[in-house]
Design a protein around this motif. Sequence first.
Motif, mmCIF file in Angstrom:
data_model
loop_
_atom_site.group_PDB
_atom_site.id
_atom_site.type_symbol
_atom_site.label_atom_id
_atom_site.label_comp_id
_atom_site.label_asym_id
_atom_site.label_seq_id
_atom_site.Cartn_x
_atom_site.Cartn_y
_atom_site.Cartn_z
ATOM 1 N N UNK A 147 0.805 -1.076 0.104
ATOM 2 C CA UNK A 147 0.177 0.073 0.070
ATOM 3 C C UNK A 147 0.934 1.494 0.092
ATOM 4 N N UNK A 148 0.277 2.401 -0.224
ATOM 5 C CA UNK A 148 0.956 3.721 -0.328
ATOM 6 C C UNK A 148 1.655 3.843 1.041
ATOM 7 N N UNK A 152 5.761 3.926 1.883
ATOM 8 C CA UNK A 152 6.301 5.174 2.602
ATOM 9 C C UNK A 152 7.185 4.646 3.905
ATOM 10 N N UNK A 153 6.918 3.751 4.298
ATOM 11 C CA UNK A 153 7.549 3.130 5.606
ATOM 12 C C UNK A 153 8.795 2.274 5.148
ATOM 13 N N UNK A 154 8.723 1.839 3.789
ATOM 14 C CA UNK A 154 10.092 1.076 3.373
ATOM 15 C C UNK A 154 10.950 2.339 3.158
ATOM 16 N N UNK A 155 10.416 3.487 2.485
ATOM 17 C CA UNK A 155 11.402 4.460 2.300
ATOM 18 C C UNK A 155 12.061 5.189 3.600
ATOM 19 N N UNK A 156 11.079 4.937 4.487
ATOM 20 C CA UNK A 156 11.628 5.704 5.881
ATOM 21 C C UNK A 156 12.949 4.785 6.256
ATOM 22 N N UNK A 157 12.399 3.184 6.024
ATOM 23 C CA UNK A 157 13.386 2.308 6.541
ATOM 24 C C UNK A 157 14.702 2.517 5.849
ATOM 25 N N UNK A 158 14.600 2.859 4.700
ATOM 26 C CA UNK A 158 15.856 2.725 3.836
ATOM 27 C C UNK A 158 16.613 4.028 4.097
ATOM 28 N N UNK A 173 5.204 11.624 6.142
ATOM 29 C CA UNK A 173 3.729 10.906 6.573
ATOM 30 C C UNK A 173 2.605 11.393 5.614
ATOM 31 N N UNK A 174 3.131 11.947 4.246
ATOM 32 C CA UNK A 174 2.170 12.371 3.494
ATOM 33 C C UNK A 174 1.171 11.377 3.163
ATOM 34 N N UNK A 175 1.371 10.002 3.192
ATOM 35 C CA UNK A 175 0.519 9.023 2.600
ATOM 36 C C UNK A 175 -0.107 7.989 3.787
ATOM 37 N N UNK A 176 0.150 8.398 5.127
ATOM 38 C CA UNK A 176 -0.002 7.663 6.034
ATOM 39 C C UNK A 176 -1.351 7.981 6.838
ATOM 40 N N UNK A 177 -2.165 7.175 7.362
ATOM 41 C CA UNK A 177 -2.995 7.483 8.275
ATOM 42 C C UNK A 177 -2.861 7.990 9.684
ATOM 43 N N UNK A 178 -3.681 8.354 10.354
ATOM 44 C CA UNK A 178 -3.540 9.052 11.653
ATOM 45 C C UNK A 178 -2.642 8.335 12.511
ATOM 46 N N UNK A 179 -2.985 6.992 12.870
ATOM 47 C CA UNK A 179 -2.154 6.138 13.617
ATOM 48 C C UNK A 179 -0.785 5.987 13.153
ATOM 49 N N UNK A 180 -0.528 5.531 11.688
ATOM 50 C CA UNK A 180 0.793 5.514 11.286
ATOM 51 C C UNK A 180 1.578 6.879 11.439
ATOM 52 N N UNK A 181 1.101 8.113 11.371
ATOM 53 C CA UNK A 181 1.449 9.377 11.510
ATOM 54 C C UNK A 181 1.914 9.287 12.777
ATOM 55 N N UNK A 203 3.222 19.226 5.189
ATOM 56 C CA UNK A 203 1.962 19.992 4.962
ATOM 57 C C UNK A 203 1.260 19.861 6.265
ATOM 58 N N UNK A 204 1.781 19.245 7.071
ATOM 59 C CA UNK A 204 0.864 19.014 8.303
ATOM 60 C C UNK A 204 1.388 19.757 9.616
ATOM 61 N N UNK A 205 0.651 20.869 9.746
ATOM 62 C CA UNK A 205 1.200 21.868 10.884
ATOM 63 C C UNK A 205 1.012 21.057 12.308
#
Length: 237
Positions: A147-148, A152-158, A173-181, A203-205
Amino acid sequence: MDTPWIQTHDLCRYYRRGPQQVRAVDGVNLSIDRGEFLGIVGASGSGKSTILNLLAGLDSPTSGSIDFEGVPLGSLNRRQLAAYRAHRVGMIFQSFNLLGHHTALGNVELALYFNDTPHRERTRLAAETLKRLGLGDRLDHRPGDLSGGEQQRVAIARALVKRPEILFADEPTGNLDHENTRQIAELLTDLNRQGLTVVMVTHDLDLARQCTQRMIRMHYGRLAAPKDPAFGGGTAS
Ligand SMILES: Nc1ncnc2c1ncn2[C@@H]1O[C@H](COP(=O)(O)OP(=O)(O)OP(=O)(O)O)[C@@H](O)[C@H]1O
Ligand SMILES: [Mg+2]
Protein backbone atom coordinates in the motif's frame (compact mmCIF):
# COMPACT_ATOMS: atom_id res chain seq x y z
CA MET A 1 30.47 32.47 17.80
CA ASP A 2 30.72 28.78 16.80
CA THR A 3 30.44 27.94 13.12
CA PRO A 4 26.97 26.46 12.46
CA TRP A 5 26.95 22.75 11.58
CA ILE A 6 25.27 23.45 8.27
CA GLN A 7 25.06 26.93 6.75
CA THR A 8 23.72 28.02 3.39
CA HIS A 9 24.94 31.25 1.82
CA ASP A 10 22.61 32.99 -0.65
CA LEU A 11 21.58 29.58 -1.91
CA CYS A 12 19.86 29.67 -5.31
CA ARG A 13 18.53 26.96 -7.61
CA TYR A 14 16.94 28.21 -10.80
CA TYR A 15 15.37 26.07 -13.50
CA ARG A 16 15.04 27.10 -17.09
CA ARG A 17 11.76 26.14 -18.69
CA GLY A 18 11.77 27.44 -22.27
CA PRO A 19 12.05 31.20 -22.08
CA GLN A 20 10.93 31.14 -18.46
CA GLN A 21 13.12 30.92 -15.39
CA VAL A 22 11.77 29.29 -12.23
CA ARG A 23 13.45 30.50 -9.07
CA ALA A 24 12.80 27.36 -7.03
CA VAL A 25 15.23 28.43 -4.30
CA ASP A 26 16.14 32.08 -4.31
CA GLY A 27 18.76 33.46 -1.94
CA VAL A 28 18.30 31.36 1.17
CA ASN A 29 20.53 31.87 4.21
CA LEU A 30 19.77 29.11 6.66
CA SER A 31 21.74 27.52 9.44
CA ILE A 32 21.06 24.14 10.99
CA ASP A 33 22.52 23.06 14.31
CA ARG A 34 23.61 19.52 15.05
CA GLY A 35 20.88 17.73 16.96
CA GLU A 36 18.00 20.01 16.09
CA PHE A 37 14.62 19.07 14.61
CA LEU A 38 13.79 21.65 11.97
CA GLY A 39 10.45 21.84 10.19
CA ILE A 40 10.02 23.33 6.72
CA VAL A 41 6.52 24.35 5.69
CA GLY A 42 5.19 26.36 2.77
CA ALA A 43 2.82 26.24 -0.18
CA SER A 44 3.16 23.70 -2.95
CA GLY A 45 5.89 24.82 -5.35
CA SER A 46 7.61 27.07 -2.80
CA GLY A 47 10.91 25.18 -3.10
CA LYS A 48 10.85 22.80 -0.15
CA SER A 49 11.88 19.64 -2.03
CA THR A 50 14.43 21.60 -4.01
CA ILE A 51 16.21 22.91 -0.93
CA LEU A 52 16.16 19.46 0.68
CA ASN A 53 17.80 17.94 -2.40
CA LEU A 54 20.47 20.64 -2.32
CA LEU A 55 21.18 20.09 1.38
CA ALA A 56 21.39 16.33 0.83
CA GLY A 57 24.00 16.81 -1.91
CA LEU A 58 21.70 15.37 -4.58
CA ASP A 59 21.53 18.57 -6.59
CA SER A 60 23.89 21.50 -7.12
CA PRO A 61 23.01 25.14 -6.59
CA THR A 62 22.84 27.60 -9.48
CA SER A 63 24.70 30.00 -7.19
CA GLY A 64 25.48 30.32 -3.53
CA SER A 65 26.82 27.53 -1.34
CA ILE A 66 26.20 25.09 1.48
CA ASP A 67 28.84 24.61 4.15
CA PHE A 68 28.83 21.38 6.09
CA GLU A 69 31.08 21.62 9.14
CA GLY A 70 32.61 24.67 7.53
CA VAL A 71 33.44 22.90 4.25
CA PRO A 72 31.50 23.89 1.10
CA LEU A 73 29.76 20.85 -0.45
CA GLY A 74 30.72 22.36 -3.82
CA SER A 75 34.41 21.86 -3.00
CA LEU A 76 34.04 18.08 -2.50
CA ASN A 77 35.11 15.76 -5.29
CA ARG A 78 32.73 13.05 -6.56
CA ARG A 79 34.03 10.43 -4.16
CA GLN A 80 33.75 12.74 -1.16
CA LEU A 81 30.25 13.81 -2.15
CA ALA A 82 29.20 10.17 -2.59
CA ALA A 83 30.56 9.45 0.89
CA TYR A 84 28.59 12.39 2.32
CA ARG A 85 25.40 10.96 0.81
CA ALA A 86 26.12 7.34 1.72
CA HIS A 87 27.27 7.78 5.31
CA ARG A 88 26.09 11.03 6.78
CA VAL A 89 22.78 11.75 5.10
CA GLY A 90 19.49 9.86 5.08
CA MET A 91 16.79 10.99 2.66
CA ILE A 92 13.10 10.17 2.61
CA PHE A 93 11.82 11.20 -0.81
CA GLN A 94 8.36 12.64 -1.34
CA SER A 95 7.84 10.12 -4.15
CA PHE A 96 9.48 7.20 -2.27
CA ASN A 97 11.88 6.36 -5.17
CA LEU A 98 11.68 2.64 -4.37
CA LEU A 99 13.00 0.18 -6.95
CA GLY A 100 10.07 -1.78 -8.35
CA HIS A 101 11.91 -5.02 -9.07
CA HIS A 102 13.42 -5.27 -5.59
CA THR A 103 11.58 -6.50 -2.51
CA ALA A 104 11.04 -4.29 0.54
CA LEU A 105 14.06 -5.96 2.14
CA GLY A 106 16.14 -5.50 -1.03
CA ASN A 107 15.29 -1.81 -1.23
CA VAL A 108 16.43 -1.21 2.34
CA GLU A 109 19.55 -3.38 1.95
CA LEU A 110 20.62 -1.33 -1.05
CA ALA A 111 21.15 1.75 1.11
CA LEU A 112 23.84 -0.23 2.95
CA TYR A 113 25.42 -1.50 -0.26
CA PHE A 114 26.60 2.00 -1.09
CA ASN A 115 27.72 2.40 2.47
CA ASP A 116 30.16 -0.59 2.41
CA THR A 117 28.31 -2.70 4.98
CA PRO A 118 29.07 -6.47 4.68
CA HIS A 119 26.31 -8.51 3.02
CA ARG A 120 25.12 -10.50 6.02
CA GLU A 121 25.02 -7.42 8.17
CA ARG A 122 23.00 -5.63 5.46
CA THR A 123 20.25 -8.23 5.55
CA ARG A 124 20.11 -8.28 9.33
CA LEU A 125 19.99 -4.50 9.70
CA ALA A 126 17.47 -4.07 6.89
CA ALA A 127 15.11 -6.69 8.34
CA GLU A 128 15.47 -5.22 11.82
CA THR A 129 14.64 -1.70 10.60
CA LEU A 130 11.63 -2.87 8.57
CA LYS A 131 10.33 -4.79 11.60
CA ARG A 132 10.71 -1.66 13.68
CA LEU A 133 8.45 0.10 11.17
CA GLY A 134 5.83 -2.63 11.40
CA LEU A 135 6.72 -4.32 8.11
CA GLY A 136 8.16 -7.56 9.46
CA ASP A 137 5.65 -9.59 7.45
CA ARG A 138 6.22 -7.61 4.24
CA LEU A 139 9.95 -8.19 3.73
CA ASP A 140 9.48 -10.14 0.49
CA HIS A 141 6.87 -7.85 -1.05
CA ARG A 142 7.71 -5.68 -4.00
CA PRO A 143 6.64 -2.01 -3.88
CA GLY A 144 3.83 -2.72 -6.36
CA ASP A 145 2.33 -5.16 -3.87
CA LEU A 146 2.47 -2.72 -0.96
CA SER A 147 0.00 0.00 0.00
CA GLY A 148 1.05 3.66 -0.26
CA GLY A 149 1.58 3.86 3.49
CA GLU A 150 3.65 0.67 3.49
CA GLN A 151 5.81 1.98 0.65
CA GLN A 152 6.30 5.16 2.63
CA ARG A 153 7.49 3.15 5.61
CA VAL A 154 9.92 1.18 3.40
CA ALA A 155 11.29 4.53 2.21
CA ILE A 156 11.69 5.62 5.83
CA ALA A 157 13.45 2.35 6.71
CA ARG A 158 15.81 2.83 3.77
CA ALA A 159 16.77 6.28 5.05
CA LEU A 160 17.24 5.17 8.65
CA VAL A 161 19.00 1.83 8.19
CA LYS A 162 22.42 3.39 7.64
CA ARG A 163 22.12 5.41 10.85
CA PRO A 164 22.71 8.79 9.25
CA GLU A 165 23.74 11.87 11.19
CA ILE A 166 21.12 13.96 9.48
CA LEU A 167 17.77 12.90 8.10
CA PHE A 168 16.05 14.90 5.38
CA ALA A 169 12.42 13.88 5.31
CA ASP A 170 10.19 15.14 2.50
CA GLU A 171 6.58 14.68 3.63
CA PRO A 172 7.41 11.48 5.52
CA THR A 173 3.79 11.02 6.58
CA GLY A 174 2.12 12.30 3.41
CA ASN A 175 0.55 8.92 2.66
CA LEU A 176 -0.08 7.67 6.16
CA ASP A 177 -3.25 7.48 8.21
CA HIS A 178 -3.55 9.07 11.62
CA GLU A 179 -2.22 6.09 13.59
CA ASN A 180 0.79 5.56 11.33
CA THR A 181 1.52 9.29 11.32
CA ARG A 182 1.54 9.23 15.12
CA GLN A 183 3.95 6.29 15.12
CA ILE A 184 6.34 7.92 12.64
CA ALA A 185 6.19 11.17 14.63
CA GLU A 186 7.13 9.23 17.76
CA LEU A 187 9.92 7.38 15.97
CA LEU A 188 11.44 10.59 14.55
CA THR A 189 11.16 12.36 17.91
CA ASP A 190 12.84 9.41 19.59
CA LEU A 191 15.67 9.31 17.06
CA ASN A 192 16.12 13.05 17.41
CA ARG A 193 16.42 12.67 21.19
CA GLN A 194 19.13 10.10 20.57
CA GLY A 195 21.07 12.66 18.54
CA LEU A 196 19.78 12.42 14.96
CA THR A 197 19.40 15.83 13.32
CA VAL A 198 16.10 15.95 11.41
CA VAL A 199 14.95 18.36 8.72
CA MET A 200 11.35 17.60 7.86
CA VAL A 201 9.17 19.07 5.15
CA THR A 202 5.48 18.73 5.89
CA HIS A 203 2.06 20.14 5.07
CA ASP A 204 0.85 18.89 8.43
CA LEU A 205 1.20 21.83 10.82
CA ASP A 206 0.06 19.78 13.81
CA LEU A 207 2.80 17.26 13.10
CA ALA A 208 5.37 20.04 12.69
CA ARG A 209 4.33 21.66 15.97
CA GLN A 210 4.43 18.35 17.76
CA CYS A 211 7.86 17.20 16.55
CA THR A 212 9.98 20.18 15.64
CA GLN A 213 11.88 22.67 17.75
CA ARG A 214 11.91 25.28 15.00
CA MET A 215 9.90 25.87 11.87
CA ILE A 216 10.71 27.88 8.80
CA ARG A 217 8.29 28.76 6.01
CA MET A 218 9.26 28.90 2.35
CA HIS A 219 7.52 31.35 0.08
CA TYR A 220 8.40 31.51 -3.63
CA GLY A 221 11.87 30.10 -3.01
CA ARG A 222 12.66 32.41 -0.12
CA LEU A 223 12.44 32.14 3.62
CA ALA A 224 9.28 33.94 4.63
CA ALA A 225 9.07 36.28 7.55
CA PRO A 226 7.75 34.52 10.64
CA LYS A 227 3.96 34.58 10.82
CA ASP A 228 3.72 33.52 14.40
CA PRO A 229 6.22 33.22 17.24
CA ALA A 230 6.65 29.49 16.59
CA PHE A 231 8.42 30.37 13.36
CA GLY A 232 11.96 31.59 13.31
CA GLY A 233 15.46 31.09 12.02
CA GLY A 234 17.05 32.02 8.75
CA THR A 235 16.90 35.35 7.03
CA ALA A 236 13.52 36.70 6.12
CA SER A 237 13.64 38.53 2.85
N1 LIG B 1 13.27 19.80 -12.75
C1 LIG B 1 12.56 20.92 -12.74
N2 LIG B 1 12.46 21.68 -13.84
C2 LIG B 1 11.77 22.84 -13.85
N3 LIG B 1 11.12 23.33 -12.77
C3 LIG B 1 11.19 22.61 -11.64
C4 LIG B 1 11.89 21.37 -11.56
N4 LIG B 1 11.77 20.89 -10.29
C5 LIG B 1 11.02 21.78 -9.63
N5 LIG B 1 10.66 22.80 -10.42
C6 LIG B 1 9.86 23.98 -10.03
O1 LIG B 1 10.47 24.56 -8.90
C7 LIG B 1 9.49 25.02 -7.97
C8 LIG B 1 9.76 24.41 -6.60
O2 LIG B 1 9.54 23.00 -6.67
P1 LIG B 1 9.61 22.08 -5.39
O3 LIG B 1 9.44 20.68 -5.85
O4 LIG B 1 10.84 22.40 -4.62
O5 LIG B 1 8.33 22.57 -4.55
P2 LIG B 1 7.74 22.04 -3.16
O6 LIG B 1 7.73 23.19 -2.22
O7 LIG B 1 8.47 20.83 -2.75
O8 LIG B 1 6.23 21.68 -3.56
P3 LIG B 1 5.27 20.49 -3.05
O9 LIG B 1 4.75 20.92 -1.70
O10 LIG B 1 4.19 20.48 -4.07
O11 LIG B 1 6.04 19.24 -3.01
C9 LIG B 1 8.15 24.64 -8.56
O12 LIG B 1 7.60 25.77 -9.19
C10 LIG B 1 8.48 23.58 -9.58
O13 LIG B 1 7.54 23.59 -10.65
MG1 LIG C 1 7.93 18.84 -2.60
